[in-house]
Write a protein that holds these residues in place. Structure first.
Motif, mmCIF file in Angstrom:
data_model
loop_
_atom_site.group_PDB
_atom_site.id
_atom_site.type_symbol
_atom_site.label_atom_id
_atom_site.label_comp_id
_atom_site.label_asym_id
_atom_site.label_seq_id
_atom_site.Cartn_x
_atom_site.Cartn_y
_atom_site.Cartn_z
ATOM 1 N N PHE A 201 -3.769 -1.870 -3.071
ATOM 2 C CA PHE A 201 -4.252 -2.537 -1.993
ATOM 3 C C PHE A 201 -4.364 -3.972 -2.361
ATOM 4 O O PHE A 201 -4.954 -4.458 -3.164
ATOM 5 C CB PHE A 201 -5.494 -1.978 -1.562
ATOM 6 C CG PHE A 201 -5.645 -0.623 -0.808
ATOM 7 C CD1 PHE A 201 -5.015 -0.351 0.307
ATOM 8 C CD2 PHE A 201 -5.900 0.411 -1.331
ATOM 9 C CE1 PHE A 201 -4.748 0.848 0.968
ATOM 10 C CE2 PHE A 201 -5.924 1.796 -0.815
ATOM 11 C CZ PHE A 201 -5.241 1.745 0.399
ATOM 12 N N ALA B 44 0.684 -1.347 0.075
ATOM 13 C CA ALA B 44 -0.106 0.001 -0.419
ATOM 14 C C ALA B 44 0.992 1.256 -0.164
ATOM 15 O O ALA B 44 0.567 2.314 -0.637
ATOM 16 C CB ALA B 44 -0.928 -0.079 1.268
ATOM 17 N N ASN B 45 2.163 1.342 0.615
ATOM 18 C CA ASN B 45 2.912 2.541 0.842
ATOM 19 C C ASN B 45 3.784 2.623 -0.466
ATOM 20 O O ASN B 45 4.568 3.445 -0.561
ATOM 21 C CB ASN B 45 3.646 2.301 2.146
ATOM 22 C CG ASN B 45 2.795 2.668 3.200
ATOM 23 O OD1 ASN B 45 2.551 4.200 3.481
ATOM 24 N ND2 ASN B 45 2.403 1.843 3.912
ATOM 25 N N ILE B 46 3.694 1.650 -1.311
ATOM 26 C CA ILE B 46 4.724 1.733 -2.738
ATOM 27 C C ILE B 46 3.836 2.558 -3.904
ATOM 28 O O ILE B 46 4.324 3.809 -4.176
ATOM 29 C CB ILE B 46 5.166 0.523 -2.984
ATOM 30 C CG1 ILE B 46 6.210 -0.165 -1.930
ATOM 31 C CG2 ILE B 46 6.362 0.667 -4.333
ATOM 32 C CD1 ILE B 46 6.518 -1.638 -2.271
ATOM 33 N N ASP B 47 2.730 1.883 -4.195
ATOM 34 C CA ASP B 47 2.228 2.216 -5.302
ATOM 35 C C ASP B 47 0.592 2.547 -5.264
ATOM 36 O O ASP B 47 -0.012 2.546 -6.252
ATOM 37 C CB ASP B 47 2.449 1.269 -6.328
ATOM 38 C CG ASP B 47 3.613 1.544 -7.302
ATOM 39 O OD1 ASP B 47 3.574 2.784 -7.554
ATOM 40 O OD2 ASP B 47 4.367 0.807 -7.973
ATOM 41 N N GLY B 48 0.095 2.703 -3.956
ATOM 42 C CA GLY B 48 -1.257 2.944 -3.967
ATOM 43 C C GLY B 48 -2.072 1.642 -4.266
ATOM 44 O O GLY B 48 -3.174 1.704 -4.855
#
Lengths: 308, 308
Positions: free
Chosen positions: A265, A259-263
């Motif tokens: 989920f 989730a914190n890399i490329d949006g």
């Protein structure tokens, strides 16, 4: 988008963003099952699934769209089982997610205890028959060979996209639940070098393979290729935890990290578990240069909560 | 897909399915705000929003992606206000939804009472300055003219798509919150016959228009067209309930009805409210043949729950 894991590039196919009813793999499966419903001439669909079920959500949306009534039997687990089920943050059983969305549809929701499911479902069908209702029974997960053909199409679409992007992949990874999706992909990638690797999320490897092999045989019959020499290239590997719905710290961490890399989920029930299993596999196998991960959706399950 | 309302065809632009971090209008706004963050050279972004905020969710995802730290001030409402706030089913205040997703990110979440927000935000910034932290302050909702240019691009994309499909529309409808999205669309549809109509979801018509007009003037400056004769064609109409976050039966019913047609979810806070307002408008105005509704996303808010 692509990630690295060791020497391997990981590409992601975003079936989570398919634009019908929160998307995901069941939408492709229903591209064919919708035809099965219409051909059956039934006035009602009856099926079942868990409280996490993406399949029930899409079934409700498809039936509403086709103007066919549907009865969805939702399996509630025993309290003593759900007490052990671990949530993302609180290590407790949860509802919400897909269960919330089911309430938005005109579908009839029938709750039944998991332990009593077999009898309950039998009795339910008997009752409808006695009432003279012309209904179509669909197995849980939409586990019908017709449904798998949705992922034969997906395999063709993927091969076209990869060709356009000039990317050669060694393997496709995805979660393996009932095997409906994986069987379709295997069939679509038949006679190629691409290995289709499922990561178990709810059953052991042997059971998954047996379901898939049986599905592939039926697909050959439907496709009139039963006497043709077809080469299938696939495997099923062990997921982090094959107890359906169980989410441990490794799975949660995979979800947070991506989730914190490329949006993107990854849902906790299928995709965070399978993505984690794929990464573990790649760490110990250095022979893949490019692989494709299929994000099969299920994001509503990010919103599961403790049950009341 | 298209719906009918009286003599009007309603087409829907699916910005809810944009593939970054649950999509929605804030993703397009951040296509430009990401540049603002990078150009600022700041090591930290500070901003605020409500517990329903789609904007905070996308801010967290963008900052994680850009590897910039972010402090998100979440406004908690007074108990006596939230007590009156109506939920979809239970007429009670709820958390969950976007608030749940915020927990997946590396963002720092700071809670603050709504009534005390102004002072709190001032003090918070002062504190960071005293600590010598080089941060970028972004107004709530990403309400900066640079952000609106994301929807100028969207307007061009829409015009191209409509031309390809050979559809001529009379108006575009969308929810009007801060006006950032609507200002961009108005700017993108400048000097055309297409009227861009916002439906209020949180403010009165006068306030919305004033914000939009001010934004349009600034956009002309940025675009070096301040001395050019530009024709803007827009309106703002009254939504069902302009108390932000209030969902009544008419709004819920719109949401359920649309979900049961085409598998399209309208979030309760923005889109079900605005879609309902559009339908009411069309019922009393018969002069439009084709209109386009922009589904600006926000589906995480389908999963809001009662607060504990």
């Amino acid at each position: 988008m692509n990630y690295r894991c060791g020497n391997t590039n990981i590409w992601i196919k975003r079936d989570d963003t398919l634009d019908f009813a929160f998307g995901g793999n069941k939408v492709r499966i229903y591209e064919y099952l919708a035809g099965v419903i219409l051909n059956s001439g039934s006035s009602k669909v009856v099926t079942y699934g868990s409280v996490f079920s993406n399949y029930l959500r899409v079934t409700a949306a498809v039936c509403a769209n086709l103007n066919v009534s549907c009865d969805l039997i939702v399996l509630d687990e025993h309290d003593n089982v759900t007490e052990q089920k671990m949530g993302i943050s609180k290590q407790k059983p949860r509802g919400g997610g897909n269960a919330t969305l089911l309430n938005f549809y005109d579908a009839n929701i029938i709750h039944c205890q998991l332990a009593n499911a077999h009898n309950f479902i039998d009795e339910y069908q008997k009752k409808l028959k006695m009432q003279g209702i012309n209904f179509l029974w669909i197995p849980g997960g939409g586990h019908l060979p017709e449904g798998s053909f949705g992922y034969v199409d997906a395999a063709f679409e993927i091969q076209k996209q990869l060709k356009n992007e000039n990317i050669k992949i060694d393997a496709v990874f995805l979660p393996c639940g009932t095997g409906t999706t994986q069987a379709g992909l295997i069939y679509g990638f038949k006679n190629t070098d691409v290995k289709v690797i499922g990561v178990t999320v709810s059953r052991n490897i042997k059971r998954c393979k047996s379901e898939i092999d049986s599905m592939l045989e039926t697909m050959k019959l439907i496709d009139h290729t039963e006497n043709t020499d077809i080469h299938f290239n696939y495997d099923v590997i062990q997921g982090e935890d094959i107890r359906y719905g169980y989410v441990n710290e490794a799975i949660s961490n995979t979800m947070y990290r991506i989730a914190n890399i490329d949006g993107i989920f990854l849902d906790p029930i299928y995709n965070a578990k399978a993505f984690n299993g794929m990464e573990k596999y790649l760490e110990s196998h250095n022979d893949f240069e490019n692989v494709l991960y299929i994000n099969t959706g299920g994001e509503p399950n990010l919103f599961m909560e403790e049950r009341k």
